[in-house]
Design an enzyme around this catalytic site. Structure first.
Site, PDB file in Angstrom:
ATOM      1  N   ASN A  69      24.400  39.620  36.442  1.00 51.71           N
ATOM      2  CA  ASN A  69      25.513  39.176  37.304  1.00 51.71           C
ATOM      3  C   ASN A  69      25.055  38.158  38.349  1.00 51.71           C
ATOM      4  O   ASN A  69      25.576  38.114  39.463  1.00 51.71           O
ATOM      5  CB  ASN A  69      26.224  40.377  37.981  1.00 51.71           C
ATOM      6  CG  ASN A  69      27.559  40.032  38.629  1.00 51.71           C
ATOM      7  OD1 ASN A  69      27.935  40.644  39.631  1.00 51.71           O
ATOM      8  ND2 ASN A  69      28.296  39.081  38.121  1.00 51.71           N
ATOM      9  N   CYS A 101      27.712  40.064  32.347  1.00 54.83           N
ATOM     10  CA  CYS A 101      26.440  39.664  31.729  1.00 54.83           C
ATOM     11  C   CYS A 101      25.398  40.718  32.117  1.00 54.83           C
ATOM     12  O   CYS A 101      25.757  41.835  32.496  1.00 54.83           O
ATOM     13  CB  CYS A 101      26.036  38.248  32.144  1.00 54.83           C
ATOM     14  SG  CYS A 101      25.770  38.019  33.913  1.00 54.83           S
ATOM     15  N   ASP A 158      21.380  33.707  27.440  1.00 58.65           N
ATOM     16  CA  ASP A 158      20.824  34.017  28.760  1.00 58.65           C
ATOM     17  C   ASP A 158      19.951  32.837  29.219  1.00 58.65           C
ATOM     18  O   ASP A 158      18.945  32.531  28.585  1.00 58.65           O
ATOM     19  CB  ASP A 158      19.987  35.291  28.618  1.00 58.65           C
ATOM     20  CG  ASP A 158      19.374  35.735  29.926  1.00 58.65           C
ATOM     21  OD1 ASP A 158      19.424  34.970  30.905  1.00 58.65           O
ATOM     22  OD2 ASP A 158      18.845  36.855  29.954  1.00 58.65           O
ATOM     23  N   CYS A 196      23.705  34.826  36.838  1.00 63.33           N
ATOM     24  CA  CYS A 196      23.721  33.517  36.145  1.00 63.33           C
ATOM     25  C   CYS A 196      25.055  33.257  35.456  1.00 63.33           C
ATOM     26  O   CYS A 196      25.845  32.416  35.892  1.00 63.33           O
ATOM     27  CB  CYS A 196      22.587  33.425  35.125  1.00 63.33           C
ATOM     28  SG  CYS A 196      20.934  33.548  35.851  1.00 63.33           S
ATOM     29  N   ARG A 197      25.317  33.965  34.342  1.00 58.83           N
ATOM     30  CA  ARG A 197      26.468  33.615  33.506  1.00 58.83           C
ATOM     31  C   ARG A 197      27.796  34.144  34.024  1.00 58.83           C
ATOM     32  O   ARG A 197      28.774  33.393  34.103  1.00 58.83           O
ATOM     33  CB  ARG A 197      26.240  34.146  32.073  1.00 58.83           C
ATOM     34  CG  ARG A 197      25.125  33.439  31.345  1.00 58.83           C
ATOM     35  CD  ARG A 197      24.673  34.208  30.117  1.00 58.83           C
ATOM     36  NE  ARG A 197      23.985  35.444  30.478  1.00 58.83           N
ATOM     37  CZ  ARG A 197      23.552  36.348  29.629  1.00 58.83           C
ATOM     38  NH1 ARG A 197      23.764  36.170  28.333  1.00 58.83           N
ATOM     39  NH2 ARG A 197      22.919  37.429  30.047  1.00 58.83           N
ATOM     40  N   SER A 198      27.862  35.452  34.349  1.00 57.73           N
ATOM     41  CA  SER A 198      29.196  35.997  34.672  1.00 57.73           C
ATOM     42  C   SER A 198      29.749  35.508  36.015  1.00 57.73           C
ATOM     43  O   SER A 198      30.963  35.299  36.114  1.00 57.73           O
ATOM     44  CB  SER A 198      29.226  37.525  34.556  1.00 57.73           C
ATOM     45  OG  SER A 198      28.336  38.150  35.425  1.00 57.73           O
TER      46      SER A 198
HETATM   47  P1  4NP Z   1      22.552  36.808  33.734  1.00 57.92           P
HETATM   48  O1  4NP Z   1      21.045  36.293  33.659  1.00 57.92           O
HETATM   49  O2  4NP Z   1      22.615  38.054  32.887  1.00 57.92           O
HETATM   50  O3  4NP Z   1      23.324  35.681  33.130  1.00 57.92           O
HETATM   51  O4  4NP Z   1      22.862  37.055  35.186  1.00 57.92           O
HETATM   52  C1  4NP Z   1      19.936  37.105  33.956  1.00 57.92           C
HETATM   53  C2  4NP Z   1      19.590  37.323  35.264  1.00 57.92           C
HETATM   54  C3  4NP Z   1      18.477  38.094  35.549  1.00 57.92           C
HETATM   55  C4  4NP Z   1      17.735  38.638  34.525  1.00 57.92           C
HETATM   56  C5  4NP Z   1      18.102  38.410  33.205  1.00 57.92           C
HETATM   57  C6  4NP Z   1      19.210  37.657  32.925  1.00 57.92           C
HETATM   58  N1  4NP Z   1      16.584  39.412  34.811  1.00 57.92           N
HETATM   59  O5  4NP Z   1      15.882  39.788  33.860  1.00 57.92           O
HETATM   60  O6  4NP Z   1      16.326  39.692  35.982  1.00 57.92           O
END
Ligand code: 4NP
Length: 151
Positions: free
Chosen positions: A11, A8, A121, A13-15
Site C-alpha cells: 500500500n 496491493c 510490483d 506503490c501501486r494501490s
Molecule cells: P506495493 O509495492 O505492493 O505496490 O505497495 C511494494 C511495496 C513494498 C514492498 C513490496 C512491494 N516491500 O517488500 O516492502
C-alpha cells in the site's frame, strides 16, 4: 453510492497510485459524490507510511497529489464495507481470497481483468517501472469508470 478498495502488497506503490488516479478520474467525470475510494495492503510493513516517493512523483507529473495518503493493512470489515475489492496482481488476489469468508469472494477481482493481467510490483525496480505502472493504472481506471457506468 459505490465503494471501491484498491489492494496491493505494501500500500505504498501501486494501490495508492490507483486510489489517487481513480479519484481524479471520477472527479473529472463529475461523479465524486457517487464513489467512495480507498486503498490498502495485504502486508503490514508499511502501515502509516506515505506513498513511495516514486509513486508520488509519477502521480505529481500527471497533476495528481497522493502525498497525503497513508498506508494501512486490509482488515476484516473491508470485506463488508466495500462493494468492489480490486487486487493489483494475482498474488494479492489469492491473499484476499484467503482472508475473507466464502460468501464475500464475489466482491474481489483483479483490477486489470480484460485481458486478465497483473500490475507488476515496481518496488525493487527503477523509475521506468513506476511509469509503466502509471500507464496500466490510468487505463484500468478508465475501464473501471465504464464498468461502474460513470463514464
Ligand atoms: P506495493 O509495492 O505492493 O505496490 O505497495 C511494494 C511495496 C513494498 C514492498 C513490496 C512491494 N516491500 O517488500 O516492502
Amino acid at each position: 453510492m459505490t465503494s471501491v478498495l484498491f489492494v496491493c502488497l505494501g500500500n505504498i506503490c501501486r494501490s495508492p497510485l490507483a486510489e489517487g488516479v481513480f479519484r481524479h478520474t471520477v472527479e473529472q467525470a463529475g461523479h465524486s459524490d457517487r464513489v467512495l475510494i480507498d486503498s490498502a495492503g495485504t502486508g503490514s510493513w508499511h502501515q502509516g507510511h506515505a506513498p513511495d516517493p516514486r509513486s508520488i512523483s509519477v502521480a505529481a507529473s500527471n497533476g495528481i497529489d497522493i502525498s497525503g495518503l497513508r498506508a494501512r493493512q486490509v482488515k476484516q470489515d473491508d470485506f463488508d464495507r466495500f462493494d468492489l475489492i480490486l487486487a493489483m496482481d494475482r498474488d494479492n488476489l489469492a491473499a484476499l481470497r484467503r482472508m475473507c469468508a466464502a460468501e464475500q469472494t464475489g466482491r474481489i477481482r483483479l483490477f486489470l481483468e480484460d485481458p486478465e493481467r497483473d500490475v507488476p510490483d515496481p518496488y525493487y525496480g527503477g523509475a521506468d517501472g513506476f511509469q509503466d505502472v502509471y500507464k496500466l493504472v490510468r487505463n484500468g481506471c478508465l475501464d473501471l469508470l465504464e464498468d461502474l457506468r460513470l463514464a
